[in-house]
Every structure is written in structure tokens, then in C-alpha cells.
Design an enzyme around this catalytic site. Sequence first.
Site: not given
Ligand code: NAP
Length: 266
Positions: A45, A122, A148, A185
Site C-alpha cells: 500500500d 490516506n 488539546r 490522545a
Molecule cells: P510505513 O510506516 O512504512 O507503513 C505503514 C503501514 O501502513 C504499512 O504496513 C502499509 O502497508 C500500511 N498502509 C498504508 N496504507 C494503508 C491503508 N490504506 N490501509 C491499511 N494499511 C495501510 O509508512 P508508508 O508505507 O510510507 O505509509 C504511510 C502510511 O502509514 C500513512 O498514510 C499512515 O496511514 C500509516 N501510518 C500508520 C500509523 C499507525 O498505524 N499507527 C502511524 C503512522 C503512519 P504496506 O506494508 O502494504 O505498504
Amino acid sequence: MRFAITTKGDSKSNTLMHKMRTYLQDFDLIYDEDKPDIVISIGGDGTLLYAFHRYSSRLDKTAFVGVHTGHLGFYADWVPEEIEKLVIAIAKTPFQVIEYPLLEVIIRYQNGGRETRYLALNESTVKSVEGTLVMDVEIRGQHFERFRGDGLCVSTPSGSTAYNKALGGAIIHPSLPSIQLAEMASINNRVFRTVGSPLILPDHHTCMLKPVNRLDFQVTIDHLTLLHKDVKSIQFRVADEKIRFARFRPFPFWKRVHDSFISDSD
Ligand code: NAP
């Protein structure tokens, strides 16, 4: 038809990219990185998020399809063993397109009428650079609350399974043109109050954040993190643009949710 391929960059994804490129060219499709009709994203993704931002200026002309080389993704749902089938489908069939809503983010600054506009597939998050984030939240031009806490996350329906889900937000079907505001939070006690629940806004509602004390913020747009100084307001709404996915077989959204979060064995 013109195509481009983006990959995660690992050897498995790159090998698949070379194979798909050769197969598609064998079917007389033209490789065109600048003006593709279809973009094939190979990786996960995250790879599709990069592809989306790379081609976000031609969303009305480009469709996306994702192949995953790791686990099942929400945007990447074809497996490497299926690429011959996918190549034939791309080459032979006039494909069906499904559209998903996007988030529009407009950041305005204290001095002058300058503004920057982003599209997120996203979500967008807002955090303070230093200390607690304090923001007045307006919905449809009316004051709603003074937030806050650690931050706020505004997601699209297809992004609702990503960061938003980790924040306790609801999973929204991508056929609903909406955005979701989720808290990170929040401080809630006898003095400070927030609603505490994620809010889902329809496409004719706007959410605006207005700084209360500090004016510098860390804003994410999907995988991109940007520092914005002297911010006057940050506005969120459902974008007029949509992302278009090339669809060659049914893969219902709720099945993807089930297979991703519950179990992939039926
Ligand atoms: P990353 O930190 O390397 O990966 C974030 C994870 O989110 C990966 O496992 C990715 O899947 C998954 N993901 C991305 N879009 C998704 C969706 N629409 N539905 C379900 N899972 C999804 O960061 P990145 O690959 O650059 O992706 C950025 C995304 O990370 C942001 O858009 C945000 O949604 C997500 N993120 C999540 C958190 C959290 O859950 N606490 C915190 C920060 C950011 P793949 O392994 O298939 O690439």
C-alpha cells in the site's frame, strides 16, 4: 495504451516489474513514465501512496492497480503468481474503473493570501512541533471545540484502515464520499473538553483547524511530513478529484477488511 510501473525497490518487486514490463510490451502496450493511462504499483500500500503522489496531477487520465509482494494490501490486492493473468486483462479488456474519494487539505498562512493545497489518499495529520497541540476546531464555519492533545488525524474512507484505525476510528466504505476526524490522545478533564469520538463528515461539510497559541505545525500528507510555519488555518474537505482504480475482478472492500484484519483463510 500507455503504462508505467512503480516499485517498492526490493529485488522481488523489481524482478516482477521487469517481467510485467516485457509481457506488456509484447502485447504492444507502450511504456511511458510521464503520461501513463495505467500505473501498476508493485510492493505494498505504501508503494501505491508514492505512485499516487507521483501522478496526482493527472488523476482524471490515469488509473492505478496494485500488486503486493508482501502481505495483502488495501490498494495492492494482486499477488505475484497472478501477473500473467493481470497482464492479459490489462492488454485485452477495456477495464472497469472504480473511484475512491480523496482528502483536500488547504493550509493558509498568517501573512498575506498565500495558501498551499494538497491531496491525500490516506490521511493528513497535524501535530505540534513542540508541546501539546492546541487547535480550535470549526465544522461548517461554526466553532465545535478547542482540542488539546497529541494531534488530529483526518482520513479518507480508503485511509480509514490505516492510521485512523490505530486511533480507534471507524472503517468507512470507500463508496461514501466523506472524511473522518480522529483524535490522538486528547486531554480531557474538568477544565478541557473534546468530543472524544471520531467524527465523520459528508462531502458538503468542511473542517477547519485554527491555531490558538503556537503557529508552527508538523503536517503529514500520507507518507510525507512537512513543517508549516506561521499557520493561520488548516482546512479539510472531500476533494473534487478522485483516485481511479482499474478493476479486473471483484474484490469487495469488506472481504479485504476481513482478509487483512481477521483471517485470510476461508
Ligand atoms: P510505513 O510506516 O512504512 O507503513 C505503514 C503501514 O501502513 C504499512 O504496513 C502499509 O502497508 C500500511 N498502509 C498504508 N496504507 C494503508 C491503508 N490504506 N490501509 C491499511 N494499511 C495501510 O509508512 P508508508 O508505507 O510510507 O505509509 C504511510 C502510511 O502509514 C500513512 O498514510 C499512515 O496511514 C500509516 N501510518 C500508520 C500509523 C499507525 O498505524 N499507527 C502511524 C503512522 C503512519 P504496506 O506494508 O502494504 O505498504
